[in-house]
Write a protein that holds these residues in place. Structure first.
Motif, mmCIF file in Angstrom:
data_model
loop_
_atom_site.group_PDB
_atom_site.id
_atom_site.type_symbol
_atom_site.label_atom_id
_atom_site.label_comp_id
_atom_site.label_asym_id
_atom_site.label_seq_id
_atom_site.Cartn_x
_atom_site.Cartn_y
_atom_site.Cartn_z
ATOM 1 N N ALA A 1 -8.096 1.292 1.039
ATOM 2 C CA ALA A 1 -6.883 0.822 0.726
ATOM 3 C C ALA A 1 -6.690 -0.969 0.995
ATOM 4 C CB ALA A 1 -5.869 1.425 1.903
ATOM 5 N N GLY A 2 -6.244 -1.620 0.035
ATOM 6 C CA GLY A 2 -5.912 -2.832 0.156
ATOM 7 C C GLY A 2 -7.162 -3.896 -0.047
ATOM 8 N N SER A 3 -8.294 -3.164 -0.670
ATOM 9 C CA SER A 3 -9.505 -3.791 -0.883
ATOM 10 C C SER A 3 -9.552 -4.413 -2.478
ATOM 11 C CB SER A 3 -10.699 -3.085 -0.992
ATOM 12 O OG SER A 3 -10.795 -2.109 -1.838
ATOM 13 N N GLY A 4 -8.518 -4.198 -3.099
ATOM 14 C CA GLY A 4 -8.437 -4.581 -4.525
ATOM 15 C C GLY A 4 -7.847 -6.233 -4.711
ATOM 16 N N PRO A 5 -7.819 -6.820 -5.775
ATOM 17 C CA PRO A 5 -7.274 -7.931 -5.913
ATOM 18 C C PRO A 5 -5.613 -8.078 -5.864
ATOM 19 C CG PRO A 5 -8.016 -7.334 -8.035
ATOM 20 C CD PRO A 5 -8.437 -6.219 -7.052
ATOM 21 N N ALA A 6 -5.297 -9.454 -5.914
ATOM 22 C CA ALA A 6 -4.094 -9.552 -5.688
ATOM 23 C C ALA A 6 -2.943 -8.716 -6.783
ATOM 24 C CB ALA A 6 -3.585 -10.969 -5.725
ATOM 25 N N THR A 7 -3.679 -8.523 -8.023
ATOM 26 C CA THR A 7 -2.903 -8.021 -9.017
ATOM 27 C C THR A 7 -2.641 -6.575 -8.922
ATOM 28 O OG1 THR A 7 -4.980 -7.710 -10.303
ATOM 29 C CG2 THR A 7 -3.676 -9.638 -10.966
ATOM 30 N N TRP A 8 -3.412 -6.058 -7.825
ATOM 31 C CA TRP A 8 -3.130 -4.495 -7.488
ATOM 32 C C TRP A 8 -1.851 -4.410 -6.483
ATOM 33 C CZ3 TRP A 8 -8.052 -1.656 -6.794
ATOM 34 C CH2 TRP A 8 -9.086 -1.636 -7.976
ATOM 35 N N THR A 9 -1.130 -5.311 -6.236
ATOM 36 C CA THR A 9 0.065 -5.248 -5.238
ATOM 37 C C THR A 9 1.274 -5.422 -6.184
ATOM 38 O OG1 THR A 9 0.558 -7.616 -5.034
ATOM 39 C CG2 THR A 9 -1.257 -6.377 -3.465
#
Length: 222
Positions: A50-58
């Protein structure tokens, strides 16, 4: 703390759509299906931390946004169901509180159109229609939100992100007799079918699976 509600999910989805920041995510075994350079930290070759992707995943495409609303695992949300073909929800965001949402609870109210008519799902042969007509076809199927027939106008559906905010995101729905609950967002192998508007409304209260999860949300009483 509580299980994230359908109303809270809908609010975040609508903010993302309005701001042009619909979230990307883990839709292809640790990566984003449209750009394999977008990836998170996979821990089992499929799911990502959880939360380990880039900013575009928010939801706002910023590091401090809400992560992983698209793909990774389908997420349970509270306060929304379909019962015998009728769409129902708890009023406002009351599902964030410790209210009774058992099968026969009076806290389940019809989702309505602009004239306060109850909304039903009619499902047949890959044709899904959201309508106020009680004479519905009762079946299970799925299609892209862009192909769903919207035979009603409803602010409540919009508030719950139950419309084609993402045309390619999928809606699965069961309109047969019984009680079915939603998962949102899609999972790691859904590709373009995943998204913050993706909805799977065909699950029993006891359904489980490796591709099913949830998130906690918090509100403070004043």
């Amino acid at each position: 703390w509580h299980l994230m509600t359908a109303a809270e999910w809908g609010l975040i989805a609508n903010i993302s759509l309005k701001n042009g920041t619909l979230p990307h995510g883990n839709t292809n075994c640790g990566k984003y299906h449209s750009d394999e350079n977008e990836k998170g930290v996979a821990y089992d070759n499929y799911r990502t931390l959880a939360g380990s992707g880039p900013a575009t995943w928010t939801h706002n495409h910023k590091p401090d946004g809400v992560h992983d609303l698209c793909g990774n695992v389908w997420e349970m949300v509270r306060g929304l169901r379909i019962k015998d073909g009728m769409l129902q929800a708890a009023k406002n965001n009351d599902a964030a509180m410790d209210i009774d949402l058992s099968e026969t609870s009076g806290n389940w109210l019809p989702i309505v159109d602009s004239e306060r008519n109850a909304i039903y799902a009619s499902v047949s042969d890959e044709d899904i229609t959201l309508t106020t007509d009680e004479d519905i076809s009762q079946d299970y199927d799925g299609c892209e939100w862009g192909d769903v027939n919207m035979d009603c106008e409803s602010e409540q559906l919009k508030e719950l992100a139950l419309y084609s905010g993402e045309n390619n995101a999928y809606l699965y729905i069961d309109s047969t007799d019984g009680e079915y609950f939603p998962y949102r967002g899609g999972d790691w192998y859904n590709g373009a079918d995943a998204g913050v508007f993706a909805t799977n409304l065909n699950n029993s209260r006891t359904a489980t699976g490796a591709n099913i999860g949830f998130r906690s949300a918090y509100y403070k009483k004043h």
